[in-house]
Enzyme design. Structure first.
Site, PDB file in Angstrom:
ATOM      1  N   GLU A 156       0.825  -1.211   0.000  1.00 58.86           N
ATOM      2  CA  GLU A 156       0.000   0.000   0.000  1.00 58.86           C
ATOM      3  C   GLU A 156       0.865   1.270   0.000  1.00 58.86           C
ATOM      4  O   GLU A 156       0.532   2.274   0.630  1.00 58.86           O
ATOM      5  CB  GLU A 156      -0.933   0.013   1.206  1.00 58.86           C
ATOM      6  CG  GLU A 156      -1.896  -1.164   1.260  1.00 58.86           C
ATOM      7  CD  GLU A 156      -2.882  -1.072   2.407  1.00 58.86           C
ATOM      8  OE1 GLU A 156      -4.066  -1.399   2.200  1.00 58.86           O
ATOM      9  OE2 GLU A 156      -2.467  -0.665   3.513  1.00 58.86           O
ATOM     10  N   CYS A 213     -11.222   0.823   6.992  1.00 56.62           N
ATOM     11  CA  CYS A 213     -10.788   2.170   7.371  1.00 56.62           C
ATOM     12  C   CYS A 213     -11.360   3.233   6.443  1.00 56.62           C
ATOM     13  O   CYS A 213     -11.603   4.374   6.872  1.00 56.62           O
ATOM     14  CB  CYS A 213      -9.272   2.235   7.381  1.00 56.62           C
ATOM     15  SG  CYS A 213      -8.480   1.520   5.914  1.00 56.62           S
TER      16      CYS A 213
END
Length: 656
Positions: free
Chosen positions: A302, A401
């Site tokens: 990521e 998230c």
């Protein structure tokens, strides 16, 4: 006069933010999304967190059974806190008292899980669990505490101190004791606590919270975290913040850390630290940012890629990274007053943040690719998706998230529209809005903004209230207007061309005066920097702040977007319902072509030409894709001819 209903409330800086009690979005693009956020997304997130047990974790912790019954990842607590933050901000400008009651109900579940010394986390520290702070690399304990603190600050500023805020204060005091001088001299693997502590210091006036945030910023880059398979840069622990030249490693971590560094720099008057973050922002925008404003090229970690590693089909561009990028740009804008930071915030809000939620606000993109090669399948409506990468928005993820980050961003979005200083009011983002504030010496100013931006080209500002003396109204002229002409018309009817940057009118205004900004909204071809290997031979279309894409649902006969070629020698034109139509062609393999043939050939051997059909290619705003069912999609489009050479590189930190 300073508003108290602010997500970010610096005590210093070039510009003063206006709060949710000073700016109200009344219609248009963002009002629709904010209404959906309030009426659908907040409840959706709450229902899912009850369903998957993340809220139940606090009940289990208070009852001594969490080691057996805990559900979700180690950072699941943080998503409950982000939901509470979003609810608190929404409650601050809503007449519906139901959100306040729900916040109190959730707080009554959370608070009993807090230990006597203020420690609060459901994943560590109890019998049958790992000890507190035993896995600072991956445990996210301080990250979760940071989101709890931000939720407490939101409640304090929006509604006054309540039980949520008191719980957050106890947690913050524990952090300062545990990690302060003489305590644990390390950092959290995921930055977030830094910006939360600074905001708490601003809200309470307590110096110890700012001092602790400064300690965390100073410790970063000292390699107090163990090296992982991704290296020290993943956690931004390879170099001190002051020495880094670009954002690197995990994108969300890097951007949250930069936010905290700006907050510390502003509150401590540390110009060198601020300059270091500006330098990193400039390099990242120039070399590591997608056309949409998305950040992050690596799926595996990521993370940011190396310079100019921006493949469209592997763009990770996590929604949380977009939220963090907007947070950073806003802080830099307040600190410096430079409109380039609002330019990036606009690009990111319209093309990534707005792309994540579905039209009904109940499904989300976690990642935001720029090229979808295969049609996705609809995720099950009642099962959380295990994958961040999906062809269609999912109702919930094992790591969720992003939905709560979108929720809290939309809840505070009016605060990103405008600022003030001693001389007047500045407009940075355009939406139908009503703005009322007080300048120095009690000078009251009120104005209304009317626009159908981003589809429409004009922004009209009406002065509703004005003090006796002159003051200055400033309007951002977006960087994307470069190469065309924007026009500013004053109350006297005088019209003048304005360049990208800031257009100002300093005068004695009267109620009823109108100021109009007209922007060149024609769609334009965009070419990539030739150093971006993955984009050579391709072009994209942008209209105003919106990036466009081809989507297979707009192609005939079940064709996919990989058949599309566009002709950059012909100007793209506005189409119906917000679409753009570009001249181009649809191709297919020649007759007799074998799909299983070796895909390479010597250049001295002729290859059969594909069959091409000239047609208009319908393009739609990127933020709207995948709202009409499974589809393939691409932003960067191959050309029928060699694309024109790119324009000269703009100044550092500018976006074409």
């Amino acid at each position: 006069m300073r508003s108290s209903v602010l997500p970010v409330a610096p005590t210093r800086g070039r510009l003063r933010p206006l709060g949710l009690d000073e700016v109200r979005v009344t219609g248009g693009f963002w009002a629709r999304r904010r209404r959906t956020n309030a009426t659908a997304t907040l409840g959706h997130c709450h229902e899912w967190m009850e369903r998957v047990g993340w809220i139940g974790n606090f009940r289990a912790a208070a009852q001594g059974r969490v080691h057996r019954d805990r559900r979700g990842r180690e950072f699941a607590d943080s998503d409950v806190y982000k939901l509470l933050e979003a609810m608190a901000w929404e409650a601050g400008h809503s007449a519906d008292g139901g959100l306040d009651a729900l916040i109190d109900t959730l707080t009554a579940v959370i608070a009993p899980a807090q230990e006597p010394d203020g420690y609060l986390n459901t994943a560590f520290g109890r019998p049958g669990q790992q000890p507190r702070y035993s896995d600072l690399e991956w445990g996210h304990e301080l990250y979760c505490s940071g989101h709890l603190i931000q939720a407490g600050v939101a409640q304090t500023r929006a509604r006054g101190e309540g039980d949520l805020a008191k719980t957050a204060l106890r947690a913050a005091d524990h952090v300062c004791t545990a990690f302060g001088p003489g305590g644990i001299e390390r950092v959290c693997g995921h930055p977030e606590i830094e910006t939360a502590l600074v905001e708490l210091a601003r809200a309470t006036g307590e110096q110890r919270y700012l001092d602790q945030a400064s300690l965390f910023i100073g410790r970063r880059g000292q390699r107090t975290l163990a090296e992982t398979e991704f290296g020290h840069a993943y956690h931004q622990d390879d170099l001190p913040v002051r020495e880094a030249s670009v954002l690197r490693g995990h994108a969300v971590r890097a951007l949250y850390l930069a936010c905290g560094a700006v907050d510390v720099a502003v509150e401590t008057a540390d110009d060198d630290l601020l300059a270091a973050v500006v330098r990193q922002w400039e390099a990242t925008v120039a070399r590591r940012t997608h056309l949409t404003g998305g950040m992050g090229s690596h799926h595996r970690d990521e993370s940011f890629g190396d310079d100019f590693v921006l493949p469209p089909d592997r763009a990770y561009a996590e929604t949380c990274a977009a939220v963090a990028s907007v947070m950073l740009s806003w802080r830099l804008l307040l600190a410096t007053g430079e409109p380039r930071f609002a330019d990036l915030a606009e690009r990111t809000l319209f093309n990534v943040v707005a792309a994540s939620p579905s039209d009904d606000g109940r499904a989300f993109f976690y990642t935001n690719t720029l090229h979808r090669r295969r049609r996705g399948s609809a995720p099950p409506a009642h099962v959380q998706s295990p994958r961040a990468d999906s062809g269609l928005r999912a109702p919930w993820f094992a790591v969720s998230c992003c939905p709560t980050n979108v929720a809290r961003t939309l809840a505070v979005l009016p605060a990103y529209l405008a600022t003030a200083d001693d001389d007047g009011v500045q407009l940075h983002q355009y939406a139908d809005a009503e703005i009322a504030t007080t300048l120095t010496a009690g000078r009251a100013v009120a104005l209304s903004v009317r626009t159908d931006y981003p589809s429409g080209a004009s922004v009209t500002v009406r002065i509703d209230r004005s003090p006796p003396g002159p003051w200055t109204l400033s309007l951002r002229v977006p960087e994307w207007t470069r190469g065309a002409t924007a026009w500013l018309t004053g109350p006297d009817g005088a019209r003048r061309a304005v360049a990208p940057g800031t257009a100002t009118l300093a005068r004695l205004f009267r109620p009823g005066d109108l100021v109009r900004l007209d922007l060149p909204m024609a769609p334009r071809w965009i070419g990539p920097d030739p150093r971006i290997d993955a984009l050579r031979g391709a072009v994209a279309v942008q209209r105003g702040p919106l990036v466009y894409c081809a989507e297979s649902v707009d192609l005939p006969d079940g064709r996919e977007v990989d058949a599309v070629r566009v002709d950059p020698s012909a100007r793209p034109e506005d189409g119906p319902d917000g679409a753009v139509v570009a001249a181009g062609e649809l191709t297919r393999p020649p007759d007799g072509h074998a799909d299983d043939a070796w895909p390479y050939r010597p250049l001295d051997q002729d290859a059969p030409a594909p069959v091409a059909e000239r047609t208009g290619i319908v393009l739609v705003p990127y933020h709207s894709w995948a709202n009409r069912g499974p589809s393939t999609m691409r932003v960067w489009l191959p050309t029928t001819t060699a694309p024109p050479p790119p324009p000269p590189a703009p100044p550092s930190g500018k976006q074409p």
